[in-house]
Design an enzyme around this catalytic site. Structure first.
Site, PDB file in Angstrom:
ATOM      1  N   GLY A  20       0.810  -1.212   0.000  1.00  0.00           N
ATOM      2  CA  GLY A  20       0.000   0.000   0.000  1.00  0.00           C
ATOM      3  C   GLY A  20       0.844   1.262   0.000  1.00  0.00           C
ATOM      4  O   GLY A  20       0.553   2.225  -0.709  1.00  0.00           O
ATOM      5  N   ARG A  24       7.222   1.914   1.163  1.00  0.00           N
ATOM      6  CA  ARG A  24       7.522   0.500   1.390  1.00  0.00           C
ATOM      7  C   ARG A  24       7.877  -0.167   0.064  1.00  0.00           C
ATOM      8  O   ARG A  24       8.699  -1.084   0.025  1.00  0.00           O
ATOM      9  CB  ARG A  24       6.343  -0.207   2.046  1.00  0.00           C
ATOM     10  CG  ARG A  24       6.677  -1.642   2.486  1.00  0.00           C
ATOM     11  CD  ARG A  24       5.552  -2.244   3.304  1.00  0.00           C
ATOM     12  NE  ARG A  24       5.391  -1.529   4.565  1.00  0.00           N
ATOM     13  CZ  ARG A  24       4.301  -1.602   5.322  1.00  0.00           C
ATOM     14  NH1 ARG A  24       3.279  -2.320   4.927  1.00  0.00           N
ATOM     15  NH2 ARG A  24       4.229  -0.942   6.461  1.00  0.00           N
ATOM     16  N   ARG A  43       1.933  11.366  -8.921  1.00  0.00           N
ATOM     17  CA  ARG A  43       1.196  11.580  -7.683  1.00  0.00           C
ATOM     18  C   ARG A  43       1.892  10.980  -6.465  1.00  0.00           C
ATOM     19  O   ARG A  43       1.259  10.676  -5.452  1.00  0.00           O
ATOM     20  CB  ARG A  43      -0.226  11.013  -7.787  1.00  0.00           C
ATOM     21  CG  ARG A  43      -1.119  11.744  -8.782  1.00  0.00           C
ATOM     22  CD  ARG A  43      -2.460  11.067  -8.933  1.00  0.00           C
ATOM     23  NE  ARG A  43      -3.309  11.819  -9.850  1.00  0.00           N
ATOM     24  CZ  ARG A  43      -4.324  12.582  -9.470  1.00  0.00           C
ATOM     25  NH1 ARG A  43      -4.604  12.715  -8.175  1.00  0.00           N
ATOM     26  NH2 ARG A  43      -5.057  13.210 -10.360  1.00  0.00           N
ATOM     27  N   ARG A  87      -0.489  -8.700  -3.431  1.00  0.00           N
ATOM     28  CA  ARG A  87      -0.517  -7.652  -2.411  1.00  0.00           C
ATOM     29  C   ARG A  87       0.373  -8.066  -1.257  1.00  0.00           C
ATOM     30  O   ARG A  87       0.282  -9.196  -0.759  1.00  0.00           O
ATOM     31  CB  ARG A  87      -1.945  -7.417  -1.927  1.00  0.00           C
ATOM     32  CG  ARG A  87      -1.988  -6.622  -0.629  1.00  0.00           C
ATOM     33  CD  ARG A  87      -3.312  -5.965  -0.355  1.00  0.00           C
ATOM     34  NE  ARG A  87      -3.500  -5.694   1.049  1.00  0.00           N
ATOM     35  CZ  ARG A  87      -2.842  -4.768   1.752  1.00  0.00           C
ATOM     36  NH1 ARG A  87      -1.894  -4.035   1.159  1.00  0.00           N
ATOM     37  NH2 ARG A  87      -3.079  -4.578   3.034  1.00  0.00           N
ATOM     38  N   SER A  90       0.089  -5.064   5.576  1.00  0.00           N
ATOM     39  CA  SER A  90      -0.200  -5.369   6.970  1.00  0.00           C
ATOM     40  C   SER A  90      -1.689  -5.592   7.157  1.00  0.00           C
ATOM     41  O   SER A  90      -2.507  -5.221   6.313  1.00  0.00           O
ATOM     42  CB  SER A  90       0.288  -4.240   7.870  1.00  0.00           C
ATOM     43  OG  SER A  90      -0.320  -3.013   7.498  1.00  0.00           O
ATOM     44  N   ASP A 204      -1.126  -5.652  14.072  1.00  0.00           N
ATOM     45  CA  ASP A 204      -1.841  -5.318  15.295  1.00  0.00           C
ATOM     46  C   ASP A 204      -2.977  -6.309  15.484  1.00  0.00           C
ATOM     47  O   ASP A 204      -3.281  -7.101  14.593  1.00  0.00           O
ATOM     48  CB  ASP A 204      -2.373  -3.882  15.250  1.00  0.00           C
ATOM     49  CG  ASP A 204      -3.254  -3.639  14.041  1.00  0.00           C
ATOM     50  OD1 ASP A 204      -4.475  -3.761  14.185  1.00  0.00           O
ATOM     51  OD2 ASP A 204      -2.725  -3.341  12.946  1.00  0.00           O
ATOM     52  N   ARG A 217       9.079  -4.010  12.554  1.00  0.00           N
ATOM     53  CA  ARG A 217       8.269  -4.101  11.352  1.00  0.00           C
ATOM     54  C   ARG A 217       9.088  -4.505  10.125  1.00  0.00           C
ATOM     55  O   ARG A 217       8.661  -5.331   9.327  1.00  0.00           O
ATOM     56  CB  ARG A 217       7.561  -2.768  11.089  1.00  0.00           C
ATOM     57  CG  ARG A 217       6.406  -2.536  12.046  1.00  0.00           C
ATOM     58  CD  ARG A 217       5.721  -1.201  11.790  1.00  0.00           C
ATOM     59  NE  ARG A 217       4.619  -1.016  12.719  1.00  0.00           N
ATOM     60  CZ  ARG A 217       3.334  -1.045  12.382  1.00  0.00           C
ATOM     61  NH1 ARG A 217       2.995  -1.249  11.120  1.00  0.00           N
ATOM     62  NH2 ARG A 217       2.383  -0.865  13.274  1.00  0.00           N
TER      63      ARG A 217
END
Length: 237
Positions: A20, A24, A43, A87, A90, A204, A217
């Site tokens: 996303g 990353r 963008r 994909r 998280s 989480d 992470r």
């Protein structure tokens, strides 16, 4: 070039990993790909193409939520010929036996609505992962000594959810985790006859309220990227 992707013809690989977060995507490309080169920054949505063990791979951000992912996945498939879209992201755990840092491989993705809802209208289409990718991801994870959770996830329309009753219903029906993109990715893969999978790291927990510390992470997400690449190109050690 398309409206949202500035890559030239031939600059996008047939295999695309889609985190996303565009930063990353940059981190994953610089960490796992050889000769990674930025092919899109329209963008601020970064995309990079390089090679992994001799295979061409693009890692391209999708943005947050199904409408954003739908834009990029549609253009990657329709205009650039992407055939495998994975994909990497998280999610929040929704079952007590699923722990923070665990890996979830999404076999199915439930949703209240997706950008494709207008097409399906009264039909409750059941979007699911590509079986070959799913099986290869399980094998890749187990080869690394990991025990992934395989099952259904929930793709939410909103991040700040005020429907505890809906979350309770998802938990009751065995949904492993919640994120915001996979259901539409699976819809588009079915529509265009390409392969798709969501490989997710639990960051989480909705029941215990645990969260993955920031310093952990990168290492945990690294496992996810390696498994996604191995699933795309089975047989590589």
């Amino acid at each position: 070039m398309t409206i949202h992707i500035g890559a030239k013809p031939g600059e996008i690989a047939e295999t695309v990993l889609m985190p996303g977060d565009p930063l990353r995507a940059k981190w994953a490309a610089e960490t796992f790909l050889e000769d990674a080169r930025c092919v899109n920054e329209v963008r601020g949505m970064l995309g990079f193409t390089g090679t992994w063990r001799g295979h061409r791979v693009t890692i391209h951000g999708s943005g947050m939520g199904m409408p954003s992912l739908s834009i990029y996945a549609n253009e990657l498939i329709r205009d650039y010929g992407a055939q495998t879209l994975i994909r990497i992201g998280s999610c929040g755990a929704m079952q007590r036996h699923v722990r923070v840092r665990n890996l979830i491989l999404a076999m199915t993705a439930s949703s209240v609505s997706t950008p494709s809802t207008g097409i399906f209208r009264e039909l409750n289409f059941a979007p699911c992962a590509d079986w070959g990718l799913l099986r290869a991801a399980v094998e890749a994870a187990e080869a690394r000594g990991l025990s992934p959770h395989v099952g259904g996830i929930y793709s939410a329309d909103v991040f700040y959810d005020e429907r505890p009753d809906l979350n309770e219903m998802m938990t009751r029906h065995g949904i492993l985790g919640v994120e915001m993109e996979a259901a539409e990715l699976y819809n588009l893969a079915a529509r265009h006859n390409v392969r798709a999978l969501a490989v997710l790291t639990v960051s989480d927990h909705l029941l215990t309220h645990e969260a993955l510390p920031a310093e952990d992470r990168e290492r945990s997400f690294g496992d996810m990227v390696e498994i996604a690449l191995a699933a795309a190109f089975p047989g590589e050690v």
